[in-house]
Design a protein around this motif. Structure first.
Motif, PDB file in Angstrom:
ATOM      1  N   GLU A 189      36.911  20.593 -45.623  1.00  0.00           N
ATOM      2  CA  GLU A 189      37.915  19.934 -44.698  1.00  0.00           C
ATOM      3  C   GLU A 189      37.749  19.924 -43.369  1.00  0.00           C
ATOM      4  O   GLU A 189      38.015  18.815 -42.524  1.00  0.00           O
ATOM      5  CB  GLU A 189      39.243  20.769 -44.957  1.00  0.00           C
ATOM      6  N   THR A 190      36.976  21.029 -42.793  1.00  0.00           N
ATOM      7  CA  THR A 190      36.658  21.081 -41.391  1.00  0.00           C
ATOM      8  C   THR A 190      35.640  19.894 -41.160  1.00  0.00           C
ATOM      9  O   THR A 190      35.598  19.321 -40.120  1.00  0.00           O
ATOM     10  CB  THR A 190      35.919  22.484 -40.920  1.00  0.00           C
ATOM     11  N   THR A 191      34.700  19.880 -41.944  1.00  0.00           N
ATOM     12  CA  THR A 191      33.594  18.952 -41.816  1.00  0.00           C
ATOM     13  C   THR A 191      34.219  17.385 -41.884  1.00  0.00           C
ATOM     14  O   THR A 191      33.970  16.863 -40.964  1.00  0.00           O
ATOM     15  CB  THR A 191      32.537  18.896 -43.223  1.00  0.00           C
ATOM     16  N   GLU A 196      29.225  28.443 -36.546  1.00  0.00           N
ATOM     17  CA  GLU A 196      27.890  29.037 -36.387  1.00  0.00           C
ATOM     18  C   GLU A 196      28.007  30.384 -36.980  1.00  0.00           C
ATOM     19  O   GLU A 196      26.940  31.104 -37.588  1.00  0.00           O
ATOM     20  CB  GLU A 196      27.255  29.107 -34.950  1.00  0.00           C
ATOM     21  N   ARG A 197      29.250  31.108 -36.749  1.00  0.00           N
ATOM     22  CA  ARG A 197      29.364  32.552 -36.918  1.00  0.00           C
ATOM     23  C   ARG A 197      29.593  32.771 -38.605  1.00  0.00           C
ATOM     24  O   ARG A 197      29.087  33.436 -39.395  1.00  0.00           O
ATOM     25  CB  ARG A 197      30.382  33.118 -36.203  1.00  0.00           C
ATOM     26  N   TRP A 198      30.779  31.860 -38.988  1.00  0.00           N
ATOM     27  CA  TRP A 198      31.239  31.695 -40.426  1.00  0.00           C
ATOM     28  C   TRP A 198      31.129  30.870 -41.271  1.00  0.00           C
ATOM     29  O   TRP A 198      31.643  30.855 -42.639  1.00  0.00           O
ATOM     30  CB  TRP A 198      32.729  32.012 -40.161  1.00  0.00           C
ATOM     31  N   GLY A 199      30.461  29.524 -40.872  1.00  0.00           N
ATOM     32  CA  GLY A 199      30.182  28.626 -41.793  1.00  0.00           C
ATOM     33  C   GLY A 199      31.316  27.662 -41.613  1.00  0.00           C
ATOM     34  O   GLY A 199      32.250  27.674 -41.169  1.00  0.00           O
ATOM     35  N   ASP A 204      34.419  25.447 -29.062  1.00  0.00           N
ATOM     36  CA  ASP A 204      34.993  26.563 -29.853  1.00  0.00           C
ATOM     37  C   ASP A 204      35.151  26.700 -31.529  1.00  0.00           C
ATOM     38  O   ASP A 204      34.720  27.498 -32.046  1.00  0.00           O
ATOM     39  CB  ASP A 204      36.604  26.721 -29.476  1.00  0.00           C
ATOM     40  N   GLU A 205      35.234  25.330 -31.856  1.00  0.00           N
ATOM     41  CA  GLU A 205      35.102  25.038 -33.233  1.00  0.00           C
ATOM     42  C   GLU A 205      33.742  25.409 -33.911  1.00  0.00           C
ATOM     43  O   GLU A 205      33.264  25.988 -34.908  1.00  0.00           O
ATOM     44  CB  GLU A 205      35.592  23.926 -33.614  1.00  0.00           C
ATOM     45  N   SER A 206      32.718  24.866 -33.021  1.00  0.00           N
ATOM     46  CA  SER A 206      31.402  24.629 -33.346  1.00  0.00           C
ATOM     47  C   SER A 206      30.738  26.377 -33.110  1.00  0.00           C
ATOM     48  O   SER A 206      29.915  26.662 -34.397  1.00  0.00           O
ATOM     49  CB  SER A 206      30.468  24.110 -32.194  1.00  0.00           C
ATOM     50  N   PHE A 207      31.351  27.079 -32.444  1.00  0.00           N
ATOM     51  CA  PHE A 207      30.773  28.399 -32.317  1.00  0.00           C
ATOM     52  C   PHE A 207      31.439  29.243 -33.496  1.00  0.00           C
ATOM     53  O   PHE A 207      30.376  30.150 -34.142  1.00  0.00           O
ATOM     54  CB  PHE A 207      31.545  28.879 -31.160  1.00  0.00           C
ATOM     55  N   GLU A 208      32.350  29.057 -33.952  1.00  0.00           N
ATOM     56  CA  GLU A 208      33.133  29.622 -35.053  1.00  0.00           C
ATOM     57  C   GLU A 208      32.349  29.317 -36.234  1.00  0.00           C
ATOM     58  O   GLU A 208      32.081  30.176 -37.395  1.00  0.00           O
ATOM     59  CB  GLU A 208      34.525  29.318 -35.279  1.00  0.00           C
TER      60      GLU A 208
END
Length: 236
Positions: A212-214, A205-208, A199-203
């Protein structure tokens, strides 16, 4: 803490009722856990892995750079004292396992979840006789008591050292099924990360992705990799 030793090595631990084992020695003196308990490794390979972590330290000791040591300490200091609580907490993930809650849209995400997650659920159903129900959306759905009991039996059957790794990787992945598949060799660490982060990877791909997430995802990746390596060395 400053480095207080010149070198790390592996030696034979004194004989005990539990049998032969290995210990990590700093300048010839055996290390202990943070709670001052003896650290006796039944696997020479794991002892060597922990010794390598100590040997790789610089002028200052960075505990975060020693994940194998941290897991070994957890296995000795925490798991025996709180085994029942840990088994309860880890087993409870099966009640709302990540893999059972599917997106309803967009179709690309729906297809990706099904492609990655369903084979793992099928594996658990066959391997543990623990079929879990899948639903769309986020509302909790009850699982069959027989399936939950079967998975709990698996968790209870792990020794303290493997349970320490299972606890860590289940929390990192948010899924007991992914964690079991990783520790039992059904998937590797990269696949476990991919499955737990769909789910996180999909988001992303869409929004960058922000910094912090990285950072958070990299820490999760390192935790997952360390747990797989810990169990591999433990069983070597």
């Amino acid at each position: 803490m400053k480095r207080f030793y010149k070198g790390a090595a592996v030696g034979a631990a004194p004989a005990s009722a539990s049998g032969a084992g290995f210990q990590v020695e700093l300048d010839g003196r055996p290390i202990r856990s943070p709670a001052k308990a003896p650290l006796v490794f039944r696997s020479q390979a794991l002892a060597q892995g922990v010794a390598a972590e100590w040997e790789a330290q610089g002028d200052k000791i960075d505990a975060a750079a020693m994940p194998l040591m941290q897991l070994a300490s957890t296995a000795v200091d925490l798991v025996p004292a709180k085994r029942g609580e840990i088994v309860d907490a880890v087993s409870a993930y099966a009640e709302t396992d990540l893999l059972c809650y599917r997106a309803e849209h967009p179709e690309t995400l729906v297809e990706r979840q099904a492609r990655v997650w369903q084979p793992l659920l099928d594996w658990a159903a066959l391997h543990y006789d623990a079929p879990l129900r899948v639903c769309a959306g986020l509302m909790p759905q009850p699982q069959a008591p027989e399936a939950l009991r079967a998975l709990r039996n698996v968790v209870e059957g792990y020794d303290d050292w493997t349970l320490a790794a299972l606890q860590t990787v289940t929390g990192a992945c948010g899924s007991l099924i992914v964690a079991l598949a990783l520790l039992e060799g059904r998937i590797d660490a990269a696949e476990a990360f991919e499955a737990s982060q769909i789910d996180e990877s999909f988001e992303i791909e869409r929004w960058g992705e922000d910094s912090e997430t990285t950072k958070r995802r990299e820490l999760l990746r390192l935790d997952i990799d360390a747990c797989r390596r810990f169990v591999d060395l433990l069983r070597a």
